[in-house]
Design a protein around this motif. Sequence first.
Motif, mmCIF file in Angstrom:
data_model
loop_
_atom_site.group_PDB
_atom_site.id
_atom_site.type_symbol
_atom_site.label_atom_id
_atom_site.label_comp_id
_atom_site.label_asym_id
_atom_site.label_seq_id
_atom_site.Cartn_x
_atom_site.Cartn_y
_atom_site.Cartn_z
ATOM 1 N N SER A 20 -2.697 -0.921 9.022
ATOM 2 C CA SER A 20 -3.673 -1.089 8.143
ATOM 3 C C SER A 20 -4.407 -2.563 8.504
ATOM 4 O O SER A 20 -3.754 -3.430 9.324
ATOM 5 C CB SER A 20 -2.767 -1.558 6.695
ATOM 6 N N THR B 225 -8.111 9.437 5.787
ATOM 7 C CA THR B 225 -7.520 8.390 6.801
ATOM 8 C C THR B 225 -5.941 8.694 7.047
ATOM 9 O O THR B 225 -5.295 8.994 5.778
ATOM 10 C CB THR B 225 -7.467 7.177 6.244
ATOM 11 N N ALA C 35 0.096 5.967 4.376
ATOM 12 C CA ALA C 35 -0.561 7.053 4.447
ATOM 13 C C ALA C 35 -0.116 8.117 5.437
ATOM 14 O O ALA C 35 -0.448 9.116 5.926
ATOM 15 C CB ALA C 35 -2.064 6.692 5.026
ATOM 16 N N ALA D 260 -4.643 10.665 3.699
ATOM 17 C CA ALA D 260 -4.749 9.435 2.614
ATOM 18 C C ALA D 260 -6.335 9.623 2.213
ATOM 19 O O ALA D 260 -7.111 10.507 2.373
ATOM 20 C CB ALA D 260 -4.403 8.294 3.235
ATOM 21 N N LYS D 261 -6.656 8.617 1.426
ATOM 22 C CA LYS D 261 -8.019 8.420 0.763
ATOM 23 C C LYS D 261 -9.003 8.208 1.984
ATOM 24 O O LYS D 261 -8.834 7.744 3.094
ATOM 25 C CB LYS D 261 -8.062 7.369 -0.093
ATOM 26 N N ASP D 262 -10.175 8.980 1.818
ATOM 27 C CA ASP D 262 -11.610 8.768 2.600
ATOM 28 C C ASP D 262 -10.908 9.531 4.070
ATOM 29 O O ASP D 262 -11.327 8.949 5.161
ATOM 30 C CB ASP D 262 -11.725 7.630 2.866
ATOM 31 N N LYS E 168 -8.673 16.663 3.584
ATOM 32 C CA LYS E 168 -8.712 16.204 2.110
ATOM 33 C C LYS E 168 -7.502 15.605 2.002
ATOM 34 O O LYS E 168 -6.455 15.629 2.621
ATOM 35 C CB LYS E 168 -8.719 17.394 1.309
ATOM 36 N N GLU E 169 -7.668 14.439 0.827
ATOM 37 C CA GLU E 169 -6.471 13.710 0.547
ATOM 38 C C GLU E 169 -5.377 14.440 0.023
ATOM 39 O O GLU E 169 -5.416 15.375 -0.667
ATOM 40 C CB GLU E 169 -7.097 12.472 -0.477
ATOM 41 N N GLY E 170 -4.181 14.111 0.446
ATOM 42 C CA GLY E 170 -3.042 14.809 0.139
ATOM 43 C C GLY E 170 -2.388 15.836 1.246
ATOM 44 O O GLY E 170 -1.310 16.423 0.955
ATOM 45 N N GLU F 153 0.856 -1.217 0.045
ATOM 46 C CA GLU F 153 0.104 -0.065 -0.119
ATOM 47 C C GLU F 153 1.059 1.190 -0.193
ATOM 48 O O GLU F 153 1.810 1.442 0.526
ATOM 49 C CB GLU F 153 -0.777 0.107 1.366
ATOM 50 N N GLU F 154 0.390 2.314 -0.707
ATOM 51 C CA GLU F 154 1.024 3.539 -0.560
ATOM 52 C C GLU F 154 0.962 4.131 1.019
ATOM 53 O O GLU F 154 -0.172 4.274 1.429
ATOM 54 C CB GLU F 154 0.372 4.388 -1.167
#
Length: 356
Positions: free
Chosen positions: A157, A337, A33, A333-335, A317-319, A30-31
């Motif tokens: 994770s 997280t 987070a 990260a996404k959603d 927000k992601e990023g 996984e990338e």
Amino acid sequence: MAARTRGGRAVALAVLTAFSLAVTGCASQEEPAGRPAPGASSAGAGTIKEGLKVAFLPKQVNNPYFDASDNKGGKVAVEEFKGVYSQTGPSEASPSAQVSYINTLSQQGTDVIVVSANDKDAICGALQEARTAGAKVVTYDSDTNPSCRDVFINQASAEGIAASQIKLIGEAVGEEGGEIAILSATANATNQNAWIEMMKTELAKPEYAKLKLVDTVYGDDDDQKSFQETQGLLAKHPNLKGIISPTTVGVAAAARYLSGSEYKGKVQLTGLGTPNQMRAYVKDGTVTSFALWNPSDLGYLAAYTGGALASGLITGKEGETFKAGKLGDYTVAKDGTVLLGDPFVFTKDNIDDFDF
């Protein structure tokens, strides 16, 4: 980790950074987070406001795990950025028990509510009302639906936790394999259910063909019920070879039962626990190994994330990136997280290096 000496802490942090568990094949791809990616937003540049009211709402109070995450992690962080810390919550974990506490915190004008959800849906309405009133909501340990909060602090994770638990029970049971069972927390716990589903996926791999999951029971994060559920498992499954309990209350209760029974050394146990809970059982041979992340770091990161949100440094927000005190820089990260890191394995060779 809260090691007993500065040197111990340095060693522990180095180990936690480097030790990514060879079994976490899914997780390692996984990338991450938790660390900023090249070109990520620098929205976190700035200073957290002083005087923010930050309240921690765990699944249940008087739980050693949440004492470490909240009072030894979150409180430290809030004091660092000169906020006002508090902890509140139910004495028993249940799906709806947290609702009244959320409503009270909202009425008190709390700036940040940091909550570990007993149920991903049951507290959503109350959280949305709190957000409408101006509170930022950070979930940690166990998430709600993403629409009900701003950011989720994930301790590790789900893939990594599942892989580590199956690897540890497989090693403890040995090459012959056999029947295993899971002693979980509440039936509605978001994190527990995600881990269990991924454990089933992990068990489907050829290398675990000799392990057979025969039952999953729920101790509701209650010591006595978890103790009784362990007893019940052994009565119901006389050929049981191992138990996984991915909950600090459950694994300690199961260890206590096994240590004083005829099954000590015959039925293997692993799970997620704290060193202080499990030290005696590791030393007397009831448990070979177990895993956990650093709960105080989890609470510390959750507090800094809430402070960054309430100060307008990030929005979830992601990023977006922000600095979490001594833990350094993190990326959303996404959603919405943020990932704390990988689980760590405790054995008789290292357990005395830690004190929490």
